[in-house]
Design a protein around this motif. Structure first.
Motif, mmCIF file in Angstrom:
data_model
loop_
_atom_site.group_PDB
_atom_site.id
_atom_site.type_symbol
_atom_site.label_atom_id
_atom_site.label_comp_id
_atom_site.label_asym_id
_atom_site.label_seq_id
_atom_site.Cartn_x
_atom_site.Cartn_y
_atom_site.Cartn_z
ATOM 1 N N HIS A 6 -29.586 -10.655 10.874
ATOM 2 C CA HIS A 6 -29.160 -10.992 9.079
ATOM 3 C C HIS A 6 -28.447 -10.350 7.963
ATOM 4 C CE1 HIS A 6 -28.635 -15.189 11.611
ATOM 5 N NE2 HIS A 6 -30.227 -15.086 11.470
ATOM 6 N N ARG A 9 -29.670 -13.921 3.663
ATOM 7 C CA ARG A 9 -30.283 -15.422 4.343
ATOM 8 C C ARG A 9 -30.205 -15.785 3.147
ATOM 9 N NH1 ARG A 9 -32.622 -17.438 9.502
ATOM 10 N NH2 ARG A 9 -33.592 -19.173 9.102
ATOM 11 N N ASP A 30 -26.740 -18.619 6.236
ATOM 12 C CA ASP A 30 -26.708 -17.532 6.795
ATOM 13 C C ASP A 30 -25.505 -16.356 7.123
ATOM 14 O OD1 ASP A 30 -29.636 -16.614 7.998
ATOM 15 O OD2 ASP A 30 -28.950 -18.112 9.756
#
Lengths: 233, 317
Positions: A6, A9, A30
């Motif tokens: 990610h 996030r 995300d």
């Protein structure tokens, strides 16, 4: 890098400004590495605040904001510059220096990083070329139109090739044709690997591009529409 | 690309190594000069204020330095003049002189004849024809007594007064002592002023930098937004402070040299009336170096004070 899958996030992030104004409440989502996402919603829905939280222009009141797996809320003041160099930001108000030439404005992130001058020249001109303003490099921002200034801001945001690009209403001042060109430009950046998050209320344009859309309403995430469900007009 | 940026920095204070560090410094140096050149009038005004401020203690120091050189020339007056009775003739005077020179506490005795005394007097007063107009020389024999160093002049002059054939003993020291005391006082005053003016210089530059920061807050904000460190934001202002100080110091030197030049004519005429070839001395290079570099350092100090206080207020988060 490449620590986290990610890029960004949000975990139950809330932001309350002094004076009790709740800009964001309990926002979680995300942003995958290499993704291109639009952030939309009415003005005052919290789009700008959300972008600011990523670049630590604001700190969250509650929850965690992770950038590349790292909790930005725990980044010390001294490390903020490191974070900001990973993020190219296109500001709604351009944030250009009016007493510096276009070239010098775009060069700032490279100068700060201590890049050698021949390299700076090459990369700045490449960035200006991409936004179609190479012939304006010796001008001062106030000599340019609003749309041109916006594109100078974009050139500055991409010149250091940051892994994440944030843009706050980048087409706000532009006519539809230019807006479409610019969005296409962001798409091509994304295709080259940059993660892109664009706050915009230009819904027509967003629909046409068929990317994931986050919808903010009164500071909360009202909808998260995956790319395949975004209906073409 | 992003990979490189990440591995280079990683929160290290010197991302990109020494060469990048040097490039950032070069940029700060040039941009600080650029900022000064872009506002020539404001820069000039600050430099003039600094030059005047710095030229005052420097000028006082140079005045003292020159005064001390004059009074050094007067050290030869550190003698005791023994005026003999008018009746004393050459033979007796010379005898007395050789007698006194055997006294402890006396280094030399120099007899001056009435003729030599008259010649010196007329020469000094530029009254060439006086001796021709006066039939008899009214001056007595005079013995110039040079006391040994550390000899108490009062005791010695008392003993000389008691000697046979001595009319008067003139000790011309008191005014020299007073002059020395005055010079010492002025020297202390110069140091005091120097310290006060140094503080003033630091504050003048600090205040200029403070206004500079205020005028460039937009630039500071943008620099911070695109990832400039505090050091990078601070550095041009510190350089500016240094340039202000350096320029102020150089201009002060110019002011002092110019003042000395303007004063050299009258001083030359004045010293001419004392049959002296005294000329005003320019500040030696050590003084100039101290002035210029010292004020440069004061500039950095003033800028540091201003930057530390005001940057944090502007800098986001």
């Amino acid at each position: 890098m490449g620590g986290s899958e990610h890029m960004v996030r949000f975990e139950q992030v809330a932001k309350r400004y002094p004076g009790g104004i709740q800009a964001l409440g309990e926002v979680s989502f995300d942003l995958a590495r290499g993704e291109m996402v639009f952030l939309t919603g009415h003005s005052g829905a919290g789009k700008s605040t959300l972008l600011k939280l990523i670049a630590l222009l604001e700190r969250p009141s509650r929850g965690r904001v992770l950038f590349d797996g790292r909790n930005v809320g725990r980044i010390s003041r001294r490390q903020i510059p490191w974070l900001r160099r990973q993020i190219g930001i296109v500001f709604q108000d351009h944030s250009l220096l009016s007493d510096r030439r276009v070239f010098d404005n775009v060069a700032l992130p490279l100068v700060i990083a201590g890049v050698a001058y021949p390299d700076i020249r090459k990369r700045v001109r490449a960035a200006l070329d991409k936004v179609g303003l190479l012939e304006k490099e010796r001008m001062y921002p106030p000599m340019l139109s609003g749309g041109q200034q916006q594109r100078v801001g974009i050139a500055r945001a991409i010149v250091a090739k940051p892994p994440l690009l944030l843009a706050d209403e980048p087409t706000g001042n532009l006519d539809p044709e230019l807006s479409a060109d610019l969005m296409q430009f962001f798409v091509s950046l994304n295709e080259l690997g940059t993660t892109v998050l664009i706050a915009s209320h230009d819904l027509d344009l967003i629909r046409r591009l068929q990317r994931r859309v986050l919808v903010l309403k009164d500071g909360t995430l009202a909808d998260d529409v995956p790319a395949r469900q975004v209906a073409a007009p | 690309m992003s990979r490189r940026a990440g591995s280079q920095s990683g929160g290290v204070p010197w991302p990109g190594g020494v060469r990048a560090w040097a490039r950032r410094h070069a940029y700060s140096l040039l941009s600080s000069l650029g900022a000064l050149v872009r506002h020539p009038l404001a820069t000039l005004m600050t430099v003039v204020v600094l030059a005047i401020t710095l030229s005052l203690p420097t000028g006082l120091y140079m005045t003292l330095d020159n005064a001390e050189r004059i009074s050094d020339g007067w050290e030869r007056l550190d003698t005791v003049s023994v005026f003999l009775d008018v009746e004393i003739a050459e033979r007796e005077a010379v005898q007395l002189a050789s007698l006194l020179s055997t006294w402890p506490g006396i280094i030399a005795v120099d007899p001056i004849s009435p003729q030599a005394g008259m010649a010196e007097l007329t020469g000094r007063l530029q009254l060439d024809d006086v001796s021709e107009r006066i039939d008899a020389n009214p001056l007595p024999w005079v013995l110039e007594v040079t006391p040994a160093g550390g000899q108490d002049i009062e005791t010695l002059s008392g003993r000389l007064r008691g000697a046979e054939g001595v009319d008067q003993v003139v000790v011309d020291l008191q005014w020299l002592e007073r002059l020395g005391a005055i010079l010492a006082l002025l020297e202390r005053l110069a140091i005091l002023l120097g310290v006060l003016f140094a503080v003033a210089v630091a504050f003048v530059i600090g205040n200029t930098i403070r206004m500079d920061i205020h005028n460039r807050r937009e630039e500071i904000r943008v620099l911070a937004l695109v990832g400039a460190t505090d050091g990078f934001v601070r550095r041009p202002f510190l350089y500016s402070g240094f340039w202000y100080g350096l320029a102020g110091g150089l201009a002060a030197w110019l002011v002092v040299e110019l003042s000395l030049f303007v004063l050299s004519g009258p001083v030359g005429r004045l010293s001419g009336t004392y049959a002296s070839d005294f000329t005003l001395a320019s500040p030696p290079w050590q003084v100039v170096a101290t002035l210029v570099l010292g004020s440069g350092i004061l500039g950095v100090l003033g800028a540091w004070l201003a930057v530390g206080r005001h940057l944090r207020a502007i800098h986001p988060s």
